[in-house]
Every structure is written in C-alpha cells, then in structure tokens.
Scaffold this motif. Structure first.
Motif, PDB file in Angstrom:
ATOM      1  N   ASN A 108       0.793  -1.233   0.000  1.00  0.00           N
ATOM      2  CA  ASN A 108       0.000   0.000   0.000  1.00  0.00           C
ATOM      3  C   ASN A 108       0.821   1.277   0.000  1.00  0.00           C
ATOM      4  O   ASN A 108       0.250   2.361  -0.104  1.00  0.00           O
ATOM      5  CB  ASN A 108      -0.937   0.024   1.211  1.00  0.00           C
ATOM      6  CG  ASN A 108      -1.868  -1.165   1.230  1.00  0.00           C
ATOM      7  OD1 ASN A 108      -2.268  -1.651   0.183  1.00  0.00           O
ATOM      8  ND2 ASN A 108      -2.201  -1.644   2.408  1.00  0.00           N
ATOM      9  N   HIS A 109       2.121   1.153   0.180  1.00  0.00           N
ATOM     10  CA  HIS A 109       3.021   2.318   0.220  1.00  0.00           C
ATOM     11  C   HIS A 109       2.572   3.346   1.255  1.00  0.00           C
ATOM     12  O   HIS A 109       2.715   4.545   1.051  1.00  0.00           O
ATOM     13  CB  HIS A 109       3.142   2.959  -1.171  1.00  0.00           C
ATOM     14  CG  HIS A 109       3.509   1.981  -2.232  1.00  0.00           C
ATOM     15  ND1 HIS A 109       4.757   1.421  -2.340  1.00  0.00           N
ATOM     16  CD2 HIS A 109       2.770   1.427  -3.216  1.00  0.00           C
ATOM     17  CE1 HIS A 109       4.783   0.580  -3.351  1.00  0.00           C
ATOM     18  NE2 HIS A 109       3.583   0.557  -3.905  1.00  0.00           N
ATOM     19  N   GLU A 110       2.010   2.836   2.353  1.00  0.00           N
ATOM     20  CA  GLU A 110       1.562   3.726   3.427  1.00  0.00           C
ATOM     21  C   GLU A 110       2.755   4.321   4.158  1.00  0.00           C
ATOM     22  O   GLU A 110       3.855   3.786   4.132  1.00  0.00           O
ATOM     23  CB  GLU A 110       0.708   2.952   4.442  1.00  0.00           C
ATOM     24  CG  GLU A 110      -0.696   2.676   3.977  1.00  0.00           C
ATOM     25  CD  GLU A 110      -1.522   2.010   5.059  1.00  0.00           C
ATOM     26  OE1 GLU A 110      -1.563   2.535   6.190  1.00  0.00           O
ATOM     27  OE2 GLU A 110      -2.113   0.972   4.768  1.00  0.00           O
ATOM     28  N   ASP A 111       2.500   5.393   4.868  1.00  0.00           N
ATOM     29  CA  ASP A 111       3.495   6.046   5.696  1.00  0.00           C
ATOM     30  C   ASP A 111       3.913   5.108   6.838  1.00  0.00           C
ATOM     31  O   ASP A 111       3.060   4.465   7.466  1.00  0.00           O
ATOM     32  CB  ASP A 111       2.899   7.340   6.261  1.00  0.00           C
ATOM     33  CG  ASP A 111       3.809   8.010   7.247  1.00  0.00           C
ATOM     34  OD1 ASP A 111       4.856   8.531   6.814  1.00  0.00           O
ATOM     35  OD2 ASP A 111       3.484   7.981   8.458  1.00  0.00           O
ATOM     36  N   ALA A 112       5.220   5.049   7.112  1.00  0.00           N
ATOM     37  CA  ALA A 112       5.740   4.162   8.157  1.00  0.00           C
ATOM     38  C   ALA A 112       5.125   4.470   9.518  1.00  0.00           C
ATOM     39  O   ALA A 112       4.837   3.557  10.297  1.00  0.00           O
ATOM     40  CB  ALA A 112       7.262   4.258   8.224  1.00  0.00           C
ATOM     41  N   GLY A 113       4.888   5.743   9.801  1.00  0.00           N
ATOM     42  CA  GLY A 113       4.287   6.117  11.076  1.00  0.00           C
ATOM     43  C   GLY A 113       2.869   5.592  11.233  1.00  0.00           C
ATOM     44  O   GLY A 113       2.482   5.125  12.310  1.00  0.00           O
ATOM     45  N   ALA A 114       2.101   5.640  10.157  1.00  0.00           N
ATOM     46  CA  ALA A 114       0.721   5.122  10.191  1.00  0.00           C
ATOM     47  C   ALA A 114       0.723   3.606  10.362  1.00  0.00           C
ATOM     48  O   ALA A 114      -0.082   3.057  11.125  1.00  0.00           O
ATOM     49  CB  ALA A 114      -0.019   5.518   8.921  1.00  0.00           C
ATOM     50  N   ILE A 115       1.630   2.941   9.667  1.00  0.00           N
ATOM     51  CA  ILE A 115       1.737   1.484   9.796  1.00  0.00           C
ATOM     52  C   ILE A 115       2.133   1.123  11.217  1.00  0.00           C
ATOM     53  O   ILE A 115       1.551   0.232  11.835  1.00  0.00           O
ATOM     54  CB  ILE A 115       2.753   0.919   8.783  1.00  0.00           C
ATOM     55  CG1 ILE A 115       2.222   1.091   7.357  1.00  0.00           C
ATOM     56  CG2 ILE A 115       3.070  -0.539   9.074  1.00  0.00           C
ATOM     57  CD1 ILE A 115       3.245   0.828   6.269  1.00  0.00           C
ATOM     58  N   ASP A 116       3.113   1.819  11.749  1.00  0.00           N
ATOM     59  CA  ASP A 116       3.596   1.591  13.114  1.00  0.00           C
ATOM     60  C   ASP A 116       2.435   1.716  14.104  1.00  0.00           C
ATOM     61  O   ASP A 116       2.225   0.827  14.937  1.00  0.00           O
ATOM     62  CB  ASP A 116       4.699   2.601  13.424  1.00  0.00           C
ATOM     63  CG  ASP A 116       5.330   2.403  14.779  1.00  0.00           C
ATOM     64  OD1 ASP A 116       4.610   2.337  15.796  1.00  0.00           O
ATOM     65  OD2 ASP A 116       6.576   2.334  14.834  1.00  0.00           O
ATOM     66  N   ALA A 117       1.680   2.789  14.002  1.00  0.00           N
ATOM     67  CA  ALA A 117       0.558   3.015  14.919  1.00  0.00           C
ATOM     68  C   ALA A 117      -0.476   1.902  14.816  1.00  0.00           C
ATOM     69  O   ALA A 117      -0.989   1.420  15.837  1.00  0.00           O
ATOM     70  CB  ALA A 117      -0.085   4.371  14.634  1.00  0.00           C
TER      71      ALA A 117
END
Length: 156
Positions: free
Chosen positions: A34-43
């Motif tokens: 999904n190429h999501e932001d690492a911070g969003a994935i982390d959360a």
C-alpha cells in the motif's frame, strides 16, 4: 467460544524478539502493498492483539530501519536473486528486507540466528517453498556483509 486472533505460528513460546520480527514483517508487507506512511503502519501494528508481548524497541528498529534503508538493502540483494525484487512475493520481500537489515545493522545477533528467524517468518506467513529461497539468498548476503563471521563458522 470466541477467539481473539488466530496466529499463523501456533507456537506459544515465541520470544519477544521473534514477535517483534513477526509484527515488522506484517508492517513491511503493508508498506510494500500500500506504500503507506511508516508512522501510520507503526501506529496500526501497535494496536494489534499481542503486540504488548513483542520487543517494541526491536520492532521499531526493524520496521523503520528496513523502510529507511530499503533502496540500499535491495541493491545489496539484487545480485543474489534470480528475478527483479518487485517480482518476489511480498512475504519473501519483507523477510529478505528484515534479514538484510539485521545482518547489516545488528552485528550482536549471530548471522545464523538472523537467517533462521527470516526463514521461520517465511515458513509461518509465506508460500510453500519461500523459506528455502529466503535461506539461500540471506546465506549469500551474510557471506558478503559478515564474511569473517561466516568464514569462522565454516571452520568450526
């Protein structure tokens, strides 16, 4: 009877580090697809059932480090694989990124442990023979980046 989450690896004796690798694999899988932001994935991952039993510091290092260093890790892995890296399954790709990251950045972890952990992740979450592929690639990668340690192990 309700079940919270069924895990791919039913072994209840997983170490906090192994759990961190499992969650990092899931996060990298999400990032690759999904190429999501690492911070969003982390959360999102931190809210998952069982995360409290994981080594959160190691999870951070793996997820954020593998994403940050992905271009260089892929460059190091490219000559060792038989196809373009984007043609690998996302699980194999993520396991290779984790293994390569740990081999490069966590010298305190023996290379055989790093490879074994990546293989176990691939067995738990990947296809039938993906673990054999990951094992072969990381074995070659370790010989490049930890040549002294690998040579010493072969002598004994």
């Amino acid at each position: 009877m309700t079940q919270k989450t069924v895990h791919a690896n039913p072994n209840k004796n997983r170490t906090p580090r192994h759990r961190a690798r499992e969650f990092a694999l899931q996060g990298l899988y999400q990032w690759l697809l999904n190429h999501e932001d690492a911070g969003a994935i982390d959360a999102h991952i931190r809210e998952a059932h069982g995360f409290e039993k994981a080594d959160a510091e190691h999870f951070d290092a793996l997820l954020h480090g593998a994403i940050r260093q992905a271009p260089g890790l892929r460059e190091g892995l490219a000559p060792l694989i038989d196809r373009p890296i984007d043609q690998l399954s996302p699980v194999e790709h993520a396991a290779l990124l984790i293994g390569a990251y740990e081999l490069n950045n966590h010298r305190e972890i023996p290379y055989k442990v790093v490879i074994n952990e990546a293989v176990e992740l691939t067995k738990s979450f990947g296809g039938i023979d993906g673990h054999k592929y990951v094992n072969g690639v990381l074995d070659k990668f370790a010989a490049k980046v930890r040549d002294v340690e690998v040579d010493d192990a072969k002598k004994h």
